[in-house]
Each structure stands twice: as structure tokens, then as C-alpha cells.
Write a protein that holds these residues in place. Structure first.
Motif, mmCIF file in Angstrom:
data_model
loop_
_atom_site.group_PDB
_atom_site.id
_atom_site.type_symbol
_atom_site.label_atom_id
_atom_site.label_comp_id
_atom_site.label_asym_id
_atom_site.label_seq_id
_atom_site.Cartn_x
_atom_site.Cartn_y
_atom_site.Cartn_z
ATOM 1 N N VAL A 106 0.822 -1.215 0.000
ATOM 2 C CA VAL A 106 0.000 0.000 0.000
ATOM 3 C C VAL A 106 0.856 1.265 0.000
ATOM 4 O O VAL A 106 0.656 2.149 -0.852
ATOM 5 N N PRO A 107 1.833 1.427 0.911
ATOM 6 C CA PRO A 107 2.641 2.661 0.851
ATOM 7 C C PRO A 107 3.435 2.784 -0.447
ATOM 8 O O PRO A 107 3.465 3.865 -1.064
ATOM 9 N N LEU A 108 4.078 1.700 -0.867
ATOM 10 C CA LEU A 108 4.888 1.772 -2.087
ATOM 11 C C LEU A 108 4.015 1.930 -3.325
ATOM 12 O O LEU A 108 4.353 2.697 -4.240
ATOM 13 N N GLY A 109 2.892 1.222 -3.371
ATOM 14 C CA GLY A 109 2.018 1.328 -4.530
ATOM 15 C C GLY A 109 1.395 2.703 -4.659
ATOM 16 O O GLY A 109 1.360 3.284 -5.751
ATOM 17 N N LEU A 110 0.888 3.255 -3.549
ATOM 18 C CA LEU A 110 0.293 4.595 -3.607
ATOM 19 C C LEU A 110 1.357 5.655 -3.847
ATOM 20 O O LEU A 110 1.107 6.651 -4.539
ATOM 21 N N GLY A 111 2.545 5.466 -3.277
ATOM 22 C CA GLY A 111 3.629 6.416 -3.545
ATOM 23 C C GLY A 111 4.006 6.428 -5.017
ATOM 24 O O GLY A 111 4.204 7.497 -5.610
ATOM 25 N N ARG A 153 -4.131 16.651 -0.790
ATOM 26 C CA ARG A 153 -5.359 17.259 -0.282
ATOM 27 C C ARG A 153 -6.426 17.498 -1.346
ATOM 28 O O ARG A 153 -7.575 17.798 -1.014
ATOM 29 N N VAL A 154 -6.044 17.399 -2.601
ATOM 30 C CA VAL A 154 -7.014 17.615 -3.678
ATOM 31 C C VAL A 154 -7.188 16.353 -4.522
ATOM 32 O O VAL A 154 -8.278 15.799 -4.631
ATOM 33 N N VAL A 155 -6.094 15.882 -5.108
ATOM 34 C CA VAL A 155 -6.182 14.754 -6.027
ATOM 35 C C VAL A 155 -6.499 13.452 -5.286
ATOM 36 O O VAL A 155 -7.370 12.688 -5.698
ATOM 37 N N PHE A 156 -5.794 13.214 -4.193
ATOM 38 C CA PHE A 156 -5.991 11.957 -3.459
ATOM 39 C C PHE A 156 -7.427 11.805 -2.958
ATOM 40 O O PHE A 156 -8.044 10.756 -3.172
ATOM 41 N N PRO A 157 -8.006 12.809 -2.290
ATOM 42 C CA PRO A 157 -9.419 12.644 -1.880
ATOM 43 C C PRO A 157 -10.375 12.496 -3.057
ATOM 44 O O PRO A 157 -11.366 11.761 -2.961
ATOM 45 N N ALA A 158 -10.096 13.212 -4.155
ATOM 46 C CA ALA A 158 -10.993 13.122 -5.307
ATOM 47 C C ALA A 158 -10.968 11.740 -5.949
ATOM 48 O O ALA A 158 -11.961 11.294 -6.523
ATOM 49 N N ALA A 159 -9.827 11.063 -5.855
ATOM 50 C CA ALA A 159 -9.684 9.732 -6.456
ATOM 51 C C ALA A 159 -9.828 8.621 -5.430
ATOM 52 O O ALA A 159 -9.442 7.483 -5.694
ATOM 53 N N LEU A 160 -10.398 8.923 -4.264
ATOM 54 C CA LEU A 160 -10.412 7.963 -3.159
ATOM 55 C C LEU A 160 -11.167 6.686 -3.503
ATOM 56 O O LEU A 160 -10.749 5.588 -3.117
ATOM 57 N N SER A 161 -12.264 6.795 -4.232
ATOM 58 C CA SER A 161 -13.023 5.586 -4.552
ATOM 59 C C SER A 161 -12.196 4.630 -5.406
ATOM 60 O O SER A 161 -12.190 3.414 -5.176
ATOM 61 N N GLY A 162 -11.488 5.159 -6.389
ATOM 62 C CA GLY A 162 -10.636 4.311 -7.219
ATOM 63 C C GLY A 162 -9.464 3.746 -6.443
ATOM 64 O O GLY A 162 -9.040 2.609 -6.674
ATOM 65 N N ILE A 163 -8.928 4.524 -5.501
ATOM 66 C CA ILE A 163 -7.818 4.038 -4.679
ATOM 67 C C ILE A 163 -8.283 2.905 -3.775
ATOM 68 O O ILE A 163 -7.587 1.894 -3.600
ATOM 69 N N VAL A 164 -9.471 3.052 -3.193
ATOM 70 C CA VAL A 164 -10.031 1.979 -2.364
ATOM 71 C C VAL A 164 -10.227 0.719 -3.195
ATOM 72 O O VAL A 164 -9.909 -0.399 -2.751
ATOM 73 N N ALA A 165 -10.724 0.876 -4.398
ATOM 74 C CA ALA A 165 -10.918 -0.281 -5.268
ATOM 75 C C ALA A 165 -9.586 -0.951 -5.589
ATOM 76 O O ALA A 165 -9.500 -2.185 -5.641
ATOM 77 N N ALA A 166 -8.536 -0.153 -5.801
ATOM 78 C CA ALA A 166 -7.220 -0.722 -6.088
ATOM 79 C C ALA A 166 -6.690 -1.512 -4.899
ATOM 80 O O ALA A 166 -6.131 -2.600 -5.059
ATOM 81 N N ILE A 167 -6.854 -0.983 -3.699
ATOM 82 C CA ILE A 167 -6.381 -1.681 -2.504
ATOM 83 C C ILE A 167 -7.162 -2.971 -2.290
ATOM 84 O O ILE A 167 -6.586 -4.017 -1.949
ATOM 85 N N VAL A 168 -8.478 -2.915 -2.492
ATOM 86 C CA VAL A 168 -9.296 -4.117 -2.325
ATOM 87 C C VAL A 168 -8.904 -5.182 -3.334
ATOM 88 O O VAL A 168 -8.830 -6.379 -3.003
ATOM 89 N N LEU A 169 -8.617 -4.781 -4.557
ATOM 90 C CA LEU A 169 -8.177 -5.754 -5.551
ATOM 91 C C LEU A 169 -6.838 -6.362 -5.148
ATOM 92 O O LEU A 169 -6.605 -7.570 -5.342
#
Length: 316
Positions: free
Chosen positions: A104-109, A215-231
Motif C-alpha cells: 500500500v505505501p509503495l504502490g500509492l507512492g 489534499r485535492v487529487v488523493f481525496p478526489a480519487a479515493l473511490s478508485g484508490i479503495v478499489a485498487a487496494i481491495v483488488l
């Protein structure tokens, strides 16, 4: 002077006006193919459920479900047999947790860098290179964990009390490396889909690139990020070869990642290639454990769908 009604009749009869075209055969064929493709996944899931339920139901007619879920000893092939599945569940969750702490840290980074910092040329080079990791056979990852990561951990571990030959730490670490491309690629796609107007507005207010990213891009893309982590979690839960090779084959309910453990998928693989009589209780444990793993994955995906819908942002 013609009336409006006459004008409408003339317009409707004129060949120069647009009319609703007849559906073309090619479009119908494509629609049929798309529907068939969507039905394949649904029918596959239904087929898995149909294959799991009868043997699992027969198993639970012989073994108490409460003892199966809460038991702490798993030895279905010994006498007397014990069917407590908690050691397998604990090993699965331990390895998955270690993998997530790595991925998660390396992938999101990596996703933030590729989306917000890298220029087009760098992104075009590094994203395919990152995704190459997803194409490496998992058996290669397993031997890498056993022959490279475990000896390295044993050498650098303080006090000389390093991991055992088979351990959850090395398996989880390498599994985390394996799912980095899954999380990074999907999260980067979600961040890149955020409208640039949001970024421009934040920059106009004097925000730094880091502030815009977090503070802008990450919250706006949160649904897709959650989906990526769940996958990524789903990929880790279903991984077999890495844990079968590097984590060991001994059911062990322990919170120490330095010890060897057996996961649910590793047990299914080991029992599936063993010499078990069809219809025996030992053989049916494969389907009972598989049904439990299926149920865990299903619940996790239902929760993730709810989270994705809750945090989804829609932009015009």
C-alpha cells in the motif's frame, strides 16, 4: 404562405432530414459479444458456488460448524482428526497484512509520483516497467522469498534469532512486492482521471504540488484508490505458490511472523494434490476451506463496493 403543420409534413417527408437509422448487423454482433463476456464472469461465479456447496454441506453434516470456525487445532488427516480452521485463517491474514504493509505505501507512492510528478516521457517508461512485476510467475516469487529474502533476513536480524526457514515475514514481503503493480496502476489511473481544473484551482490558491497531490487529487480519487487496494487484498488472499513455498505447510496459530504458517490456499493446494479418497471427510475439507475463503472474499468485496459508492466523486 404555408402553415406550420404543412411545413412539418414537408420536413418529415424530405429525404434531406435526419432519420433514425436502422441498427447495423455489426453493432448487434458486438452487443451480443459484450453481453456474453459479462455473463461469463457471472456464470463462472455461479459454477464455483455450485461446485462448493454440496461437498461443503456434506462436510458440515459430519463436523460441527462452530468447532470448525472457532477451533484452534487443524489436523484433518491425523487420528483423532481436528478441524479447527483458525490456524489457516490466522496464517492467511498474517501474510496478507504483511503484504499490505509493503504494497500500500509503495504502490500509492508510485501512483502519486507517476500521476503528479513524472513528466509524460518518464511516465511512459516507468509504468510499463512497473507492470512487468505483475507478469512474473508467482512460483518465481516463492523461490525468491525462500532462497533470497529469508537468508537475508536471517543474516541481518539482530541477536541472531532470525526467521525460520519457512516464515510468514518473507512470504508476506514478497507477496507485497507482487501486488505493488496492481495497486499502483489502478490508483494512478484514478488519479489521472481527476479533472485538471481541480489542480489548477488549487495551484491558483498558492498550494504546493504536495498539497495538491495529498489534499485535492488523493481525496478526489479515493473511490478508485479503495478499489485498487481491495483488488490487491483479493490477490493476496488468493495467492498460493508464494505461501506454499516460503511460508511453510504447518498450521500454526501464532502472531509471530518469524514462524512458519500455512494459509488456506496453501492447504487447498497441498490437499488437492495428495492421495485423499474422494468423498472422505479429509477430501471434503478442501471444499469447506474453499467455501470459507470464498465467503471471506465476498464479504470484503461487498464492503469495498459500499465504500466506493460512499466516496465516489462525479465530475462533469
Amino acid at each position: 404562405m404555408s402553415s406550420p403543420a404543412a411545413g412539418r409534413r414537408a420536413a418529415s417527408g424530405s429525404p434531406g432530414f435526419l432519420k433514425r437509422s436502422q441498427p447495423r448487423n455489426g453493432e448487434k454482433a458486438i452487443k451480443v459479444l459484450l453481453v456474453a463476456a459479462s455473463l461469463v464472469s457471472v456464470l463462472t461465479t455461479v459454477g464455483i458456488v455450485i461446485a462448493l456447496i454440496p461437498p461443503a454441506a456434506e462436510f458440515f453434516s459430519r463436523v460441527n460448524f462452530g468447532d470448525f470456525i472457532t477451533g484452534t487445532e487443524w489436523s484433518p488427516l491425523f487420528k483423532p482428526p481436528h478441524f479447527g480452521v483458525l490456524p489457516l485463517v490466522g496464517g492467511t491474514l498474517m501474510v496478507t497484512l504483511i503484504a499490505l504493509l509493503v504494497a500500500v505505501p509503495l504502490g500509492l507512492g508510485a501512483a502519486v509520483y507517476l500521476s503528479e510528478y513524472a513528466n509524460r516521457r518518464v511516465r511512459a517508461f516507468f509504468k510499463p516497467v512497473l507492470e512487468v512485476l505483475a507478469g512474473i510467475p508467482t512460483v518465481v516469487y516463492g523461490f525468491f522469498a525462500l532462497k533470497a529474502i529469508t537468508p537475508l533476513l536471517q543474516d541481518i536480524w539482530p541477536g541472531g534469532n532470525g526467521p525460520q526457514v519457512f516464515n510468514a515475514l518473507a512470504a508476506g514481503f514478497v507477496m507485497g512486492v507482487m501486488i505493488i503493480p496492481t495497486i499502483a496502476s489502478l490508483a494512478e489511473d484514478s488519479m489521472s482521471a481527476v479533472p485538471h481544473a481541480l489542480r489548477d484551482g488549487a495551484f491558483a490558491l498558492g498550494s504546493s504540488r504536495m498539497q495538491v497531490s495529498t489534499r485535492v487529487v488523493f481525496p478526489a480519487a479515493l473511490s478508485g484508490i479503495v478499489a485498487a487496494i481491495v483488488l490487491g487484498i483479493s490477490r493476496a488472499l488468493g495467492e498460493t505458490m508464494i505461501v506454499a513455498i516460503a511460508a511453510g505447510g504447518r498450521p500454526n496459530l501464532s502472531f509471530d511472523p518469524l514462524e512458519g504458517m500455512q494459509t488456506m490456499t496453501a492447504f487447498i493446494a497441498a490437499a488437492g494434490i495428495g492421495d485423499l479418497p474422494t468423498g472422505s471427510t479429509g477430501y471434503q475439507t478442501i471444499f469447506a476451506v474453499g467455501a470459507l475463503l470464498f465467503a471471506m472474499t465476498l464479504v470484503m468485496n461487498l464492503v469495498s463496493i459500499r465504500l466506493v459508492r460512499k466516496y465516489r466523486e462525479v465530475y462533469e
